[in-house]
Design an enzyme around this catalytic site. Structure first.
Site, short mmCIF file in Angstrom:
data_model
loop_
_atom_site.label_atom_id
_atom_site.label_comp_id
_atom_site.label_asym_id
_atom_site.label_seq_id
_atom_site.Cartn_x
_atom_site.Cartn_y
_atom_site.Cartn_z
N SER A 197 9.15 1.55 35.62
CA SER A 197 8.58 0.48 34.87
C SER A 197 7.88 1.45 33.60
O SER A 197 8.58 2.06 32.97
CB SER A 197 7.66 -0.62 35.67
OG SER A 197 7.54 -1.70 34.92
N ASP A 245 17.78 -6.92 36.03
CA ASP A 245 16.28 -6.63 35.65
C ASP A 245 16.04 -7.30 34.32
O ASP A 245 16.68 -6.71 33.35
CB ASP A 245 16.35 -5.17 35.51
CG ASP A 245 14.77 -4.92 34.99
OD1 ASP A 245 13.90 -5.87 34.83
OD2 ASP A 245 14.46 -3.60 34.91
N HIS A 298 14.09 -5.86 38.75
CA HIS A 298 13.15 -5.10 38.52
C HIS A 298 12.77 -3.86 39.69
O HIS A 298 12.68 -2.91 39.56
CB HIS A 298 12.07 -5.57 37.92
CG HIS A 298 11.06 -4.40 37.03
ND1 HIS A 298 11.70 -3.76 35.97
CD2 HIS A 298 10.00 -4.05 37.05
CE1 HIS A 298 10.80 -3.09 35.43
NE2 HIS A 298 9.85 -3.49 36.15
#
Length: 767
Positions: free
Chosen positions: A576, A675, A707
């Site tokens: 991320s 995602d 994600h």
């Protein structure tokens, strides 16, 4: 035992414990995944506090939302295979005696939809009636969104949107929304005195409100008392993709069987326009407390505690801050410094005299209590109740003690009872009177507390914080007297307003890398939570500035001060925001000092990737505005002269794709197709650049993950790929000899009978 990804992913995962009011019995679920059978098993268990004995109550049932009715009976939800939900009632004593099949548990009612987040409130002293509330999806007309309605298909698969948001987290947004449904659970005078669930009523019908809030919302978004419901919901007048603003609502009910609820009333909080969570009643039901942020569009603003009286049919409901200075500028004897922390969850103590609050602090998740009695200094007093590890939940017991669930970097689950009734105590650890570890404090995994330590290194901006904290995890075999050196794995956390803490993770577990032979260093640079709100806020307009320099300073400090750490054989990994930092490091000087990088679901280009994200308020806040308006260079940003980018907008100043000419370090790129926080095009673009430039690189994709990589078989393949990649570049043995061309690498051939189910994750989600 050597701690490996196989051990990590197949170890029993214990849920947070749910104690009865006496604190004598603890209910929990435990799930285990087998890589031999490729199946998950789930057990419902009860732990006896006095003896430490654990007993199985049920097996292979999708049980959740455990609620005690009294010290022996409990209610829970079970997800059925047809998409409906059953509410079960059971007796612990009958379960343990097993005197008669079916006597220990029974179905008290059925809900014709996928329901969750069960909460109960006793309506009479004898426990014959309970108010019930669950969260379940509703159709636009307010009726229950049942499996039959969900299964209806048109000839075309097209969906037309006229507003944001189009998709959220891992799904395209449809017409249903979460709603709260209330009813009554009553003990029948016939049928053997069994409880029966009434029909449920949609509490939010016709309001345009949604609760629980997607994608992670649960019981932390509402509470129940004898007289009503307190809940939070996104402001219905604002688009959820562009705003974080939530409101707190009170719904008062005279009768839990009434077919239509009155309109909910909003609790007014002047000057606060941000997100809110954790609404709770006191035991009397006449006061509520909740957490709220001041800034709209900023999901990492400081949570401020509020309290309001809801008794007496008041026409206007207005909340007051729990602390007189909401910045936390309150000092008490025994607590050093200012309490500038952001609580994650709160609840009332059993007597209503305290608020219990969990909050991140210096790499830990600690429990505090805040005295509400007027005799306390300034009317308030803050006391720290726990020290080590990371508290995930805290439940008050009726005698004033607190039951706590948590974990640590070496222990995947511990329970404790904290006796907070003492007026003074020499240390928070002394308040813990009982504890129980699921892994015997890590020894079942071959892990030890002494593997974990901390270092503090110079911060890029000493005006905010002079030093940056990092967690260090060394191999269990590490010998400080030996001259052996170890390669270093730097783990960069997501968020960016997040942190590495003393908590267990099945997705990013530092001990996995340490047991491969690395010294693991997990920094909490500028933007991290738990080190004061100013430190957290300082990452705005500053993504590649101070946080990057903090990591540079850390790398240099380790090279000079940790002779056991071989910085010449260093790798860096992140997901991320941590993945963004991998791409940013690639384009800057630090990238040439690593042997290899691993980028999971990272940002490649702001203009492309961040405009495709689901929650647009996030980049609009963190990057200082929208890309079609350049406010000019901000003097408040501590931009480093080496970047020489003061003429660029914020969206370009910190964009990794502006520095592609410098990319040269071997890099593994991982991205998943579902995602929708960061679209898969970000991973593909990074991999395409690496390949086109002739840089050694690999691309790992999971079409069925979001994600996070949650499915055990996928997670094991993820770990195999990552460890093989970094081990190869630092000279450590290959983790597995199975090549990616073999079926065994991917878990073998899947048969029609295999039921590969998702496993629950522990700890907070990353942004």
């Amino acid at each position: 035992m050597k701690f490996t990804p196989d051990v990590l992913l197949s170890a029993p995962r214990r849920s947070a414990g749910v104690p009865n009011a006496a604190g004598s019995l603890i209910l929990y679920t435990e799930s285990t995944y087998s890589f031999q059978t490729h199946k998950k098993s789930i057990e419902l268990r009860v732990l006896e506090v006095d003896t430490g004995d654990s007993h199985e109550l049920a097996k292979n049932d999708e049980i959740s939302d455990l609620n005690w009715l009294d010290d022996d009976q409990f209610a829970c939800l079970q997800a059925e295979k047809d998409g409906t939900t059953s509410l079960y009632v059971a007796s612990i004593s009958n379960c343990l005696q097993k005197s008669e099949v079916g006597s220990s548990h029974y179905v008290a009612g059925a809900i014709e939809a996928a329901a969750g987040s069960l909460k109960l409130a006793k309506l009479d002293a004898e426990g014959y009636e309970y108010a019930v509330i669950v969260s379940a999806p509703a159709c636009p007309d307010g009726t229950l969104y049942t499996p039959d309605k969900a299964a209806r298909k048109t000839q075309s698969s097209g969906q037309l949107y006229t507003n944001l948001m189009v998709r959220h987290w891992d799904h395209y947004v449809g017409t249903s929304r979460n709603s709260l449904w209330y009813g009554k659970l009553s003990k029948s005078k016939s049928e053997g005195g069994k409880y029966k669930l009434s029909l449920l009523t949609n509490a939010l019908k016709g309001t345009a409100l949604e609760c629980t809030i997607q994608p992670f919302g649960g019981t932390e978004h509402f509470d129940i008392s004898q007289n009503g419901i307190i809940f939070v919901a996104k402001d219905p007048e604002l688009n959820p993709a562009l705003n974080t603003k939530c409101n707190v609502y009170l719904l008062q009910l005279q009768d839990w069987l009434q077919k239509e609820a009155s309109a909910p009333r909003q609790i007014i909080v002047p000057g606060f326009e941000g997100a809110c969570t954790s609404p709770v009643f006191n035991s009397a039901g006449d006061k509520v407390a909740f957490l709220m942020m001041a800034k709209n569009g900023y999901e990492a603003d400081r949570n401020v505690m509020f309290i309001a009286s809801v008794s007496g049919g008041r026409s206007e409901l207005e909340a007051q801050t729990v602390l007189q200075d909401h910045k936390g500028d309150l000092v008490q004897e025994g607590y050093h410094g200012l309490w500038d922390r952001s609580p994650q969850a709160i609840s009332f103590s059993a007597d209503g005299e305290f608020l219990l609050a969990t909050a991140e602090e210096l790499g830990h998740g600690r429990l505090f209590d805040i005295r509400l009695h007027p005799s306390a200094p300034l009317g308030r007093e803050i006391r720290q109740l726990t020290d080590r590890g990371y508290v995930s939940s805290a439940i008050p017991l009726r005698d004033g003690r607190v039951f706590v669930s948590g974990s640590s970097l070496v222990d995947n689950s511990w329970y404790a009872i904290v006796d907070a009734r003492s007026a003074t105590s020499p240390s928070p650890d002394a308040l813990t009177t009982w504890s129980h570890s699921n892994s015997t404090e890590g020894s079942k995994f071959g892990l030890r507390k002494k593997q974990v330590s901390s270092i503090w290194t110079p911060a890029s901006n000493p005006a905010v914080n002079k030093e940056v904290h990092s967690i260090v995890v060394k191999p269990s075999s590490f010998d400080p007297k030996s001259s052996r050196t170890y390669p270093v794995a730097y783990l960069i956390h997501g968020g960016p307003q997040g942190s590495w803490g003393d908590s267990w993770s099945t997705r990013w577990n530092p001990a996995v890398y340490a047991e491969q032979g690395y010294i693991v260093i997990a920094p909490n640079p500028t933007g991290s939570t738990g080190y004061g709100q100013e430190f957290c806020d300082s990452i705005r307009d500053n993504w590649g500035g101070d946080p990057y320099q903090d990591i540079v300073n850390l790398f240099d400090w380790v090279g000079k001060n940790m002779p056991e750490a071989d910085n010449e054989r260093a790798v860096a990994l992140g997901a991320s925001y941590g993945g963004y930092m991998m791409n940013w490091i690639q384009g800057h000087d630090l990238g040439r000092k690593f042997k290899a990088l691993v980028c999971h679901d990272g940002i490649f280009s702001f203009a492309g990737g961040m405009l495709a994200t689901d929650e647009l308020y996030f980049p609009f806040h963190d990057l200082g505005g929208t890309p079609w308006y350049d406010p000019g260079f901000k003097q408040t940003v501590q931009a480093k002269s080496t970047f020489d980018s003061s003429t660029l907008s914020d969206w370009r100043r910190w964009d990794p794709s502006e520095h592609l000419a410098n990319w040269s370090t071997p890099q593994l790129v991982i991205h998943s197709s579902k995602d929708y926080r960061l679209a898969i095009s970000e991973g593909l673009a990074a991999f395409n650049v690496l390949q086109a430039r002739g840089i050694e690189s690999q691309f790992l994709c999971f079409p069925d993950e979001n994600h996070f990589v949650l499915k055990p078989e996928n997670s094991l393949a993820w770990h195999k790929t990552v460890l093989n990649w970094i081990n190869k570049h630092v000279g450590l043995p290959t983790y597995t000899d199975e090549g990616p061309e073999s079926e065994e690498f991917w878990g073998g051939v899947r048969s029609e009978k295999d039921e590969v189910a998702e496993m629950p994750t522990q700890g907070k989600p990353e942004t």
